[in-house]
Motif scaffolding. Structure first.
Motif: not given
Length: 125
Positions: A103-115
Motif C-alpha cells: 500500500w505504501r512505497p517500500g523503502r526496505r529491501v525486505g519489502d520487495y519480492k522480485y528483483w
C-alpha cells in the motif's frame, strides 16, 4: 527466468543525466508497487525511489530528492528512473524491485519480492 530486466545504465560525467528502465514479461506493473535500489562496492543495497501500485504515493531517498524522478507507464509495463545532476557518489549497480500491492512505497529491501539483475551506473568526476 528473470522477472525484471533493467537497462539504461552506463558511464556519464558528473552533472550529466541517465534514464534507467525496468520491464517485465511476467509481472503486470499496474498491480505492483515498484522501487529502485542501488548498491555500491562494499556497501549494502540502499533505497533510491519507490512508487506505490495505486500511483498516488512516491518516495525518494534524501540523497536523490530533487535530482531523480521515478515514473511508470503501466500500458507499456515500463518503470523508469530519470537521473539528473549525477554525482560520483551515485555510482552503483541499480536494481528494479517489485511487490504485489504494497500500500505504501517500500523503502526496505525486505519489502520487495522480485528483483532484477541490475544495471551499472558509473559517474566520473
Amino acid at each position: 527466468q528473470e522477472q525484471l530486466v533493467e537497462s539504461g545504465g552506463g558511464l556519464v560525467q558528473a552533472g550529466g543525466s541517465l534514464r534507467l528502465s525496468c520491464t517485465s514479461s511476467a509481472l503486470t506493473f499496474s498491480i505492483y508497487t515498484m522501487g529502485w535500489f542501488r548498491q555500491a562496492p562494499g556497501k549494502e543495497r540502499e533505497f533510491v525511489a519507490a512508487d506505490s501500485w495505486s500511483g498516488d504515493m512516491t518516495d525518494y531517498a534524501d540523497s536523490v530528492k530533487g535530482r531523480f524522478t521515478i515514473s511508470r507507464d503501466n500500458a507499456q509495463n515500463i518503470l523508469s528512473l530519470q537521473m539528473n545532476s549525477l554525482k560520483p557518489e551515485d555510482t552503483a549497480v541499480y536494481y528494479c524491485a517489485a511487490v504485489w500491492k504494497l500500500w505504501r512505497p517500500g523503502r526496505r529491501v525486505g519489502d520487495y519480492k522480485y528483483w532484477g539483475q541490475g544495471t551499472q551506473v558509473t559517474v566520473s568526476s
